[in-house]
Motif scaffolding. Structure first.
Motif, PDB file in Angstrom:
ATOM      1  N   SER A  55       6.252  19.041  -4.807  1.00 48.72           N
ATOM      2  CA  SER A  55       5.755  18.694  -3.471  1.00 48.72           C
ATOM      3  C   SER A  55       5.847  17.202  -3.178  1.00 48.72           C
ATOM      4  CB  SER A  55       4.306  19.167  -3.314  1.00 48.72           C
ATOM      5  OG  SER A  55       3.499  18.660  -4.368  1.00 48.72           O
ATOM      6  N   GLY A  56       5.021  16.409  -3.837  1.00 45.85           N
ATOM      7  CA  GLY A  56       5.012  14.979  -3.566  1.00 45.85           C
ATOM      8  C   GLY A  56       4.418  14.207  -4.721  1.00 45.85           C
ATOM      9  N   ILE A  57       4.344  12.891  -4.551  1.00 42.16           N
ATOM     10  CA  ILE A  57       3.756  12.020  -5.562  1.00 42.16           C
ATOM     11  C   ILE A  57       2.662  11.196  -4.893  1.00 42.16           C
ATOM     12  CG2 ILE A  57       4.173  10.172  -7.231  1.00 42.16           C
ATOM     13  CD1 ILE A  57       7.107  11.034  -7.300  1.00 42.16           C
ATOM     14  N   LEU A  58       1.452  11.348  -5.378  1.00 44.93           N
ATOM     15  CA  LEU A  58       0.288  10.654  -4.811  1.00 44.93           C
ATOM     16  C   LEU A  58       0.183  10.889  -3.308  1.00 44.93           C
ATOM     17  CD1 LEU A  58       0.398   7.242  -6.759  1.00 44.93           C
ATOM     18  CD2 LEU A  58      -0.806   9.357  -7.348  1.00 44.93           C
ATOM     19  N   GLY A  59       0.497  12.112  -2.896  1.00 44.72           N
ATOM     20  CA  GLY A  59       0.365  12.495  -1.495  1.00 44.72           C
ATOM     21  C   GLY A  59       1.523  12.104  -0.604  1.00 44.72           C
ATOM     22  N   ILE A  60       2.544  11.491  -1.171  1.00 45.40           N
ATOM     23  CA  ILE A  60       3.709  11.067  -0.385  1.00 45.40           C
ATOM     24  C   ILE A  60       4.846  12.069  -0.605  1.00 45.40           C
ATOM     25  CG2 ILE A  60       5.392   9.225   0.010  1.00 45.40           C
ATOM     26  CD1 ILE A  60       3.325   7.291  -1.183  1.00 45.40           C
ATOM     27  N   PRO A  61       5.460  12.561   0.471  1.00 50.63           N
ATOM     28  CA  PRO A  61       6.542  13.544   0.319  1.00 50.63           C
ATOM     29  C   PRO A  61       7.747  12.963  -0.413  1.00 50.63           C
ATOM     30  CG  PRO A  61       6.414  12.758   2.585  1.00 50.63           C
ATOM     31  CD  PRO A  61       5.197  12.238   1.882  1.00 50.63           C
ATOM     32  N   VAL A  62       8.444  13.827  -1.136  1.00 48.29           N
ATOM     33  CA  VAL A  62       9.616  13.382  -1.890  1.00 48.29           C
ATOM     34  C   VAL A  62      10.864  14.121  -1.417  1.00 48.29           C
ATOM     35  CG1 VAL A  62       8.257  12.833  -3.938  1.00 48.29           C
ATOM     36  CG2 VAL A  62       9.309  15.095  -3.729  1.00 48.29           C
ATOM     37  N   GLN A  63      11.984  13.489  -1.625  1.00 53.93           N
ATOM     38  CA  GLN A  63      13.275  14.102  -1.345  1.00 53.93           C
ATOM     39  C   GLN A  63      14.109  14.035  -2.616  1.00 53.93           C
ATOM     40  OE1 GLN A  63      15.415  12.420   1.946  1.00 53.93           O
ATOM     41  NE2 GLN A  63      17.301  13.535   1.493  1.00 53.93           N
ATOM     42  N   LYS A  64      14.495  15.197  -3.122  1.00 57.80           N
ATOM     43  CA  LYS A  64      15.284  15.224  -4.348  1.00 57.80           C
ATOM     44  C   LYS A  64      16.745  14.925  -4.045  1.00 57.80           C
ATOM     45  CE  LYS A  64      12.287  18.432  -6.842  1.00 57.80           C
ATOM     46  NZ  LYS A  64      12.198  19.694  -7.625  1.00 57.80           N
ATOM     47  N   VAL A  65      17.327  14.072  -4.880  1.00 60.99           N
ATOM     48  CA  VAL A  65      18.721  13.666  -4.713  1.00 60.99           C
ATOM     49  C   VAL A  65      19.473  13.974  -6.003  1.00 60.99           C
ATOM     50  CG1 VAL A  65      20.286  11.780  -4.136  1.00 60.99           C
ATOM     51  CG2 VAL A  65      17.965  11.800  -3.190  1.00 60.99           C
ATOM     52  N   ASP A  66      20.619  14.611  -5.876  1.00 58.27           N
ATOM     53  CA  ASP A  66      21.444  14.919  -7.039  1.00 58.27           C
ATOM     54  C   ASP A  66      21.717  13.650  -7.846  1.00 58.27           C
ATOM     55  OD1 ASP A  66      23.574  16.930  -8.313  1.00 58.27           O
ATOM     56  OD2 ASP A  66      24.555  14.986  -8.040  1.00 58.27           O
ATOM     57  N   LYS A  71       0.823  -1.202   0.000  1.00 58.54           N
ATOM     58  CA  LYS A  71       0.000   0.000   0.000  1.00 58.54           C
ATOM     59  C   LYS A  71       0.862   1.258   0.000  1.00 58.54           C
ATOM     60  CE  LYS A  71      -3.491  -2.403   2.778  1.00 58.54           C
ATOM     61  NZ  LYS A  71      -4.217  -2.400   4.083  1.00 58.54           N
ATOM     62  N   LEU A  72       0.258   2.346  -0.446  1.00 56.59           N
ATOM     63  CA  LEU A  72       0.962   3.630  -0.416  1.00 56.59           C
ATOM     64  C   LEU A  72       1.332   4.008   1.015  1.00 56.59           C
ATOM     65  CD1 LEU A  72      -1.104   5.741  -2.996  1.00 56.59           C
ATOM     66  CD2 LEU A  72       1.157   4.729  -3.327  1.00 56.59           C
ATOM     67  N   SER A  73       0.499   3.586   1.964  1.00 62.12           N
ATOM     68  CA  SER A  73       0.762   3.901   3.372  1.00 62.12           C
ATOM     69  C   SER A  73       1.998   3.180   3.911  1.00 62.12           C
ATOM     70  CB  SER A  73      -0.458   3.547   4.228  1.00 62.12           C
ATOM     71  OG  SER A  73      -0.798   2.177   4.081  1.00 62.12           O
ATOM     72  N   ASP A  74       2.467   2.157   3.184  1.00 64.57           N
ATOM     73  CA  ASP A  74       3.676   1.436   3.593  1.00 64.57           C
ATOM     74  C   ASP A  74       4.945   2.228   3.285  1.00 64.57           C
ATOM     75  OD1 ASP A  74       2.177  -0.780   4.408  1.00 64.57           O
ATOM     76  OD2 ASP A  74       2.237  -1.678   2.404  1.00 64.57           O
ATOM     77  N   ILE A  75       4.808   3.245   2.433  1.00 61.86           N
ATOM     78  CA  ILE A  75       5.979   3.995   1.958  1.00 61.86           C
ATOM     79  C   ILE A  75       6.298   5.134   2.918  1.00 61.86           C
ATOM     80  CG2 ILE A  75       6.945   5.339   0.057  1.00 61.86           C
ATOM     81  CD1 ILE A  75       4.939   3.886  -1.789  1.00 61.86           C
ATOM     82  N   LYS A  76       7.511   5.129   3.416  1.00 57.72           N
ATOM     83  CA  LYS A  76       7.948   6.166   4.348  1.00 57.72           C
ATOM     84  C   LYS A  76       8.330   7.443   3.613  1.00 57.72           C
ATOM     85  CE  LYS A  76      11.409   7.054   7.944  1.00 57.72           C
ATOM     86  NZ  LYS A  76      12.581   6.488   8.679  1.00 57.72           N
ATOM     87  N   THR A  77       9.090   7.289   2.563  1.00 59.85           N
ATOM     88  CA  THR A  77       9.511   8.451   1.779  1.00 59.85           C
ATOM     89  C   THR A  77       9.891   8.007   0.378  1.00 59.85           C
ATOM     90  OG1 THR A  77      10.978  10.393   1.730  1.00 59.85           O
ATOM     91  CG2 THR A  77      11.953   8.306   2.385  1.00 59.85           C
TER      92      THR A  77
END
Length: 238
Positions: free
Chosen positions: A70-81, A51-57
Motif C-alpha cells: 500500500s504505502g510507506i508511513l501513510g504515503i502512497p507508493v508507485q512500484k517501478v521495474d 516533512k512527510l507532507s512535503d512528499i508527493k509520491t
C-alpha cells in the motif's frame, strides 16, 4: 518532492528529487524490507529537514519492493521495474541516450538503453555481495572502509597469476600484466592487504569483462557504471 527508494538484498537506498535537483542520497542496511524502507524514509526526512507532507509520491524498486503493497508511513507508493529504474537512472545521471548501464549492487545487472527503449541484457551473481562475503571469510571483516584501506597497501601480484607469470612476454594483444587467473598465485607470504586488493580486483574485473562483452554485442560505445562498487577507490584503476 518525489522520493525514490531502492530496497535491495543487503541495503536500502533513498534519494529525493525536488525542483529538478537531486537531494543527497542515503543508504541503510536492509534486513526486513518494510522496516528498512520506513526507517530509511524517516531518517532521510530528519536529516534533510523536511516533512512527510512535503512528499508527493514515493517510487519504489528493488527485490524488497514486492513486500510493500500500500504505502510507506501513510504515503502512497508507485512500484517501478528494477531494470527500467537502472536504465533511466543511468541515462539521467550520465546524460547519455544510448549505452550499456551496469548496476553494481549485491549482484550485477546489465541493461541496454537506446533513447526510450530499456531492455535487460543480462547480469552476474558477482557483485558487492561477493566482495563482502569473501572479505568476511578471508579478512574477517565486512567493513568496506577497512577492506579498501587494506587494499590500498596491498599488492595484487602476490595473489593473482598474470600472463607474464606463465610465459615469457605477451600473448598476441594481451600484455604480460593481464590477469591469467584470479587468486591463481596466492603466495605463502601474501598478506591480508594483498588479498583485499585481490578480492576487489576479482569482482571489478569480472563485472568489467561482462560489461564490455555486452557493449560489443549490442554495438554500444558507452558504458555507464552505477552503484556503490563503482565509487570504490580502486575500481577506476581496475
Amino acid at each position: 518532492m518525489i522520493i525514490g527508494i531502492d530496497i535491495g538484498g543487503t541495503t536500502t537506498d533513498i534519494v529525493g528529487f525536488k525542483e529538478g535537483k537531486i537531494i543527497r542520497p542515503l543508504t541503510i542496511k536492509a534486513n526486513d524490507p518494510i522496516t528498512s524502507a520506513a526507517g530509511a524514509l524517516g531518517k532521510y526526512t530528519d536529516q534533510n529537514k523536511f516533512k512527510l507532507s512535503d512528499i508527493k509520491t514515493i517510487g519504489i524498486t528493488g527485490v524488497g519492493s514486492s513486500y510493500i503493497e500500500s504505502g510507506i508511513l501513510g504515503i502512497p507508493v508507485q512500484k517501478v521495474d528494477e531494470f527500467i529504474s537502472i536504465g533511466y537512472g543511468g541515462k539521467f545521471l550520465s546524460g547519455i541516450n544510448k549505452a550499456i548501464v551496469v548496476s553494481m549492487g549485491t549482484g550485477t545487472a546489465i541493461v541496454q538503453v537506446d533513447d526510450g527503449n530499456i531492455s535487460h541484457w543480462g547480469g552476474s551473481g558477482v557483485g558487492g555481495g561477493t566482495l563482502i562475503g569473501l572479505a568476511k571469510k578471508i579478512l574477517n571483516t565486512t567493513d568496506i572502509e577497512i577492506i579498501t584501506g587494506k587494499a590500498k597497501k596491498g599488492s595484487v601480484g602476490k595473489v593473482d597469476l598474470t600472463v607474464g607469470d606463465i610465459m615469457d612476454g605477451s600473448i598476441n594483444t594481451l600484455p604480460s600484466t593481464v590477469t591469467a587467473s584470479n587468486f591463481g598465485k596466492s603466495l605463502d607470504d601474501a598478506s591480508e592487504n594483498d588479498f583485499a586488493i585481490a578480492i576487489i580486483n576479482l569482482v571489478c574485473q569480472t563485472i568489467g569483462i561482462i560489461a564490455i562483452s555486452a557493449a560489443r554485442a549490442t554495438n554500444n560505445n558507452d558504458i555507464v557504471l552505477t552503484g556503490k562498487l563503482a565509487i570504490l577507490p580502486q575500481a577506476k584503476a581496475i
